[in-house]
Design a protein around this motif. Structure first.
Motif, PDB file in Angstrom:
ATOM      1  N   SER A 195      56.310 -26.925  13.876  1.00  0.00           N
ATOM      2  CA  SER A 195      56.148 -27.211  13.008  1.00  0.00           C
ATOM      3  C   SER A 195      57.874 -27.204  12.584  1.00  0.00           C
ATOM      4  O   SER A 195      57.550 -28.145  11.445  1.00  0.00           O
ATOM      5  N   ALA A 196      58.411 -26.716  13.467  1.00  0.00           N
ATOM      6  CA  ALA A 196      60.019 -27.128  13.117  1.00  0.00           C
ATOM      7  C   ALA A 196      60.087 -28.591  13.035  1.00  0.00           C
ATOM      8  O   ALA A 196      60.871 -29.224  12.009  1.00  0.00           O
ATOM      9  N   GLN A 246      49.109  -8.648  29.555  1.00  0.00           N
ATOM     10  CA  GLN A 246      48.969  -9.973  29.558  1.00  0.00           C
ATOM     11  C   GLN A 246      48.855 -11.494  28.770  1.00  0.00           C
ATOM     12  O   GLN A 246      49.587 -11.883  29.201  1.00  0.00           O
ATOM     13  N   PHE A 247      47.693 -10.902  28.084  1.00  0.00           N
ATOM     14  CA  PHE A 247      47.011 -11.837  27.194  1.00  0.00           C
ATOM     15  C   PHE A 247      48.174 -12.445  26.184  1.00  0.00           C
ATOM     16  O   PHE A 247      48.121 -13.770  25.715  1.00  0.00           O
ATOM     17  N   PHE A 248      49.592 -11.359  25.488  1.00  0.00           N
ATOM     18  CA  PHE A 248      50.145 -11.810  24.707  1.00  0.00           C
ATOM     19  C   PHE A 248      51.460 -12.408  25.201  1.00  0.00           C
ATOM     20  O   PHE A 248      51.656 -12.934  24.709  1.00  0.00           O
ATOM     21  N   ILE A 249      51.289 -11.607  26.820  1.00  0.00           N
ATOM     22  CA  ILE A 249      52.574 -12.761  27.240  1.00  0.00           C
ATOM     23  C   ILE A 249      52.343 -14.485  27.786  1.00  0.00           C
ATOM     24  O   ILE A 249      53.111 -15.107  27.198  1.00  0.00           O
ATOM     25  N   ASN A 250      50.914 -14.291  27.582  1.00  0.00           N
ATOM     26  CA  ASN A 250      50.192 -15.759  27.840  1.00  0.00           C
ATOM     27  C   ASN A 250      50.373 -16.667  26.775  1.00  0.00           C
ATOM     28  O   ASN A 250      50.818 -17.664  27.153  1.00  0.00           O
ATOM     29  N   LEU A 251      50.527 -15.972  25.419  1.00  0.00           N
ATOM     30  CA  LEU A 251      50.416 -16.899  24.303  1.00  0.00           C
ATOM     31  C   LEU A 251      52.081 -16.833  24.064  1.00  0.00           C
ATOM     32  O   LEU A 251      51.661 -17.560  23.232  1.00  0.00           O
ATOM     33  N   ILE A 252      52.913 -16.728  24.517  1.00  0.00           N
ATOM     34  CA  ILE A 252      54.370 -16.735  24.591  1.00  0.00           C
ATOM     35  C   ILE A 252      54.743 -18.386  24.531  1.00  0.00           C
ATOM     36  O   ILE A 252      54.886 -18.654  23.417  1.00  0.00           O
ATOM     37  N   PRO A 253      53.856 -18.750  25.256  1.00  0.00           N
ATOM     38  CA  PRO A 253      54.274 -20.063  25.008  1.00  0.00           C
ATOM     39  C   PRO A 253      53.623 -20.850  24.033  1.00  0.00           C
ATOM     40  O   PRO A 253      54.121 -22.050  23.777  1.00  0.00           O
ATOM     41  N   PHE A 254      52.431 -20.608  24.180  1.00  0.00           N
ATOM     42  CA  PHE A 254      52.129 -21.606  22.859  1.00  0.00           C
ATOM     43  C   PHE A 254      52.081 -21.402  21.583  1.00  0.00           C
ATOM     44  O   PHE A 254      52.295 -22.334  21.061  1.00  0.00           O
ATOM     45  N   TRP A 255      53.067 -20.151  21.186  1.00  0.00           N
ATOM     46  CA  TRP A 255      53.528 -19.723  20.009  1.00  0.00           C
ATOM     47  C   TRP A 255      54.567 -20.486  19.636  1.00  0.00           C
ATOM     48  O   TRP A 255      55.139 -21.066  18.983  1.00  0.00           O
ATOM     49  N   ILE A 256      55.799 -20.481  21.208  1.00  0.00           N
ATOM     50  CA  ILE A 256      56.726 -21.834  21.043  1.00  0.00           C
ATOM     51  C   ILE A 256      56.544 -22.801  20.766  1.00  0.00           C
ATOM     52  O   ILE A 256      56.747 -23.989  20.100  1.00  0.00           O
ATOM     53  N   ILE A 257      55.324 -23.441  21.343  1.00  0.00           N
ATOM     54  CA  ILE A 257      54.579 -25.014  21.278  1.00  0.00           C
ATOM     55  C   ILE A 257      54.932 -25.352  20.015  1.00  0.00           C
ATOM     56  O   ILE A 257      55.195 -26.378  18.506  1.00  0.00           O
ATOM     57  N   ILE A 258      54.132 -24.208  19.211  1.00  0.00           N
ATOM     58  CA  ILE A 258      53.364 -24.156  17.215  1.00  0.00           C
ATOM     59  C   ILE A 258      54.725 -24.409  16.647  1.00  0.00           C
ATOM     60  O   ILE A 258      55.168 -24.938  15.920  1.00  0.00           O
ATOM     61  N   LEU A 259      55.406 -23.718  16.989  1.00  0.00           N
ATOM     62  CA  LEU A 259      57.199 -23.262  16.542  1.00  0.00           C
ATOM     63  C   LEU A 259      57.587 -24.771  16.647  1.00  0.00           C
ATOM     64  O   LEU A 259      58.502 -25.037  15.522  1.00  0.00           O
ATOM     65  N   VAL A 260      57.810 -25.307  17.363  1.00  0.00           N
ATOM     66  CA  VAL A 260      58.492 -26.237  17.919  1.00  0.00           C
ATOM     67  C   VAL A 260      57.678 -27.456  16.917  1.00  0.00           C
ATOM     68  O   VAL A 260      58.642 -28.687  15.983  1.00  0.00           O
ATOM     69  N   VAL A 301      57.522 -30.994  12.430  1.00  0.00           N
ATOM     70  CA  VAL A 301      56.991 -31.458  11.452  1.00  0.00           C
ATOM     71  C   VAL A 301      57.959 -31.540  10.301  1.00  0.00           C
ATOM     72  O   VAL A 301      57.975 -32.106   9.118  1.00  0.00           O
ATOM     73  N   ILE A 302      58.015 -30.269  10.092  1.00  0.00           N
ATOM     74  CA  ILE A 302      59.769 -29.697   8.717  1.00  0.00           C
ATOM     75  C   ILE A 302      60.383 -30.956   9.102  1.00  0.00           C
ATOM     76  O   ILE A 302      60.400 -31.149   7.431  1.00  0.00           O
ATOM     77  N   LEU A 303      61.139 -31.513   9.517  1.00  0.00           N
ATOM     78  CA  LEU A 303      62.580 -32.100   9.886  1.00  0.00           C
ATOM     79  C   LEU A 303      62.263 -33.812   9.857  1.00  0.00           C
ATOM     80  O   LEU A 303      62.672 -34.057   9.539  1.00  0.00           O
ATOM     81  N   LEU A 304      60.876 -33.747   9.771  1.00  0.00           N
ATOM     82  CA  LEU A 304      60.187 -35.134  10.139  1.00  0.00           C
ATOM     83  C   LEU A 304      60.321 -35.053   8.532  1.00  0.00           C
ATOM     84  O   LEU A 304      60.332 -36.226   7.545  1.00  0.00           O
ATOM     85  N   THR A 305      59.712 -34.253   7.756  1.00  0.00           N
ATOM     86  CA  THR A 305      59.026 -34.444   6.698  1.00  0.00           C
ATOM     87  C   THR A 305      60.191 -34.601   5.633  1.00  0.00           C
ATOM     88  O   THR A 305      60.320 -35.359   4.834  1.00  0.00           O
ATOM     89  N   ARG A 306      61.404 -33.747   5.779  1.00  0.00           N
ATOM     90  CA  ARG A 306      62.505 -33.900   5.249  1.00  0.00           C
ATOM     91  C   ARG A 306      63.645 -34.680   5.260  1.00  0.00           C
ATOM     92  O   ARG A 306      64.411 -35.488   4.619  1.00  0.00           O
ATOM     93  N   LYS A 307      63.100 -35.138   6.384  1.00  0.00           N
ATOM     94  CA  LYS A 307      64.033 -36.590   7.035  1.00  0.00           C
ATOM     95  C   LYS A 307      63.116 -38.090   6.410  1.00  0.00           C
ATOM     96  O   LYS A 307      63.921 -38.889   5.689  1.00  0.00           O
TER      97      LYS A 307
END
Length: 262
Positions: A24-25, A8-22, A27-33
């Motif tokens: 990061s993506a 359950q703990f790892f399931i609860n972390l999924i939204p957090f990791w999604i936010i981190i990925l979003v 930041v990468i896009l803004l940096t590239r732009k």
């Protein structure tokens, strides 16, 4: 109970990791732009710089061509015309034709007048090609003579000073600086309504530098667009890999900075 809780703990972390990925993506896009925008700006700046250099090169070539045309015009219309008239006057009385002493005196007087005018034209053309003051006195003293002429012509007080010896610089640099400063003085006399001019010459590490200032009314936007021949002066400096920068003084007046490298 521990496994379900851990799961359950790892399931609860999924939204957090999604936010981190979003994030990061993003930041990468803004940096590239940003990098793309920066590269585009640099490219545009380089294009503008190249266009400006090409324009200065064209101006430099135009100056040379106009100078050649002016010399050819002066030689043909003044010197050539005077010599032609003298020659025609001689041909009017070939040797077999008897003439009186009075006629001889008249012909000689006319020839003398034409040759005197031809000599004056030769001196003027020679002066414009190679100012005798610059040849005989060197850059600094020649400019002092030029500024004295400006003082007499327009009641203009000119203050000059130097650091180092500009007369030791190569001849093309001295000639270019003399031409540029002479034209700046002419512009001040004609357009600025100034009462004072300061000229500072500096020799530093193989560079001949000059700071020119007057206390006139400065350049209007219309005059800046017209250039008052300043673009041709930029061309003179650029021909020696030098620069000419200019603008208005904040409290009134005009300034120019010339830099010519060896």
């Amino acid at each position: 109970m521990e496994e379900p809780e851990a799961h359950q703990f790892f399931i609860n972390l999924i939204p957090f990791w999604i936010i981190i990925l979003v994030i990061s993506a993003g930041v990468i896009l803004l940096t590239r732009k940003f990098r793309q925008g920066l590269s585009k700006q640099r490219l545009e700046k380089e294009v503008l710089k190249n266009r400006y250099q090409q324009e200065l090169l064209r101006t430099s070539i135009d100056i040379q061509e106009k100078e050649r045309k002016r010399i050819a015009h002066d030689l043909h219309d003044e010197l050539g015309a005077r010599l032609s008239m003298a020659l025609m006057r001689l041909k009017q009385h070939p040797d077999p034709t008897p003439i009186t002493p009075e006629q001889t005196a008249e012909i000689l007087e006319q020839l003398e007048d034409q040759l005197e005018l031809a000599l004056q034209a030769t001196k003027r053309i020679s002066y414009e090609l190679m100012p005798p003051q610059l040849v005989n006195l060197g850059l600094y003293q020649a400019l002092k003579v030029r500024t004295e002429d400006a003082r007499k012509a327009g009641n203009l007080m000119v203050n000059m000073k130097k650091t180092g010896d500009p007369d030791t610089m190569p001849w093309p640099m001295q000639l270019a600086m003399y031409r540029i400063l002479s034209e700046l003085l002419n512009n001040t006399l004609k357009h600025a309504e100034a009462t004072e001019v300061s000229i500072e010459l500096v020799v530093d590490k193989g560079h001949l530098l000059c700071l020119y200032c007057d206390n006139g009314k400065g350049m209007s936007d219309e005059i800046k667009g017209a250039g008052l021949g300043l673009q041709s002066l930029e061309g003179r400096a650029s021909a020696l890999n030098g620069t000419l920068e200019y603008g208005n003084v904040h409290d009134g007046g005009f300034w120019a900075e010339i830099s010519l490298p060896t």
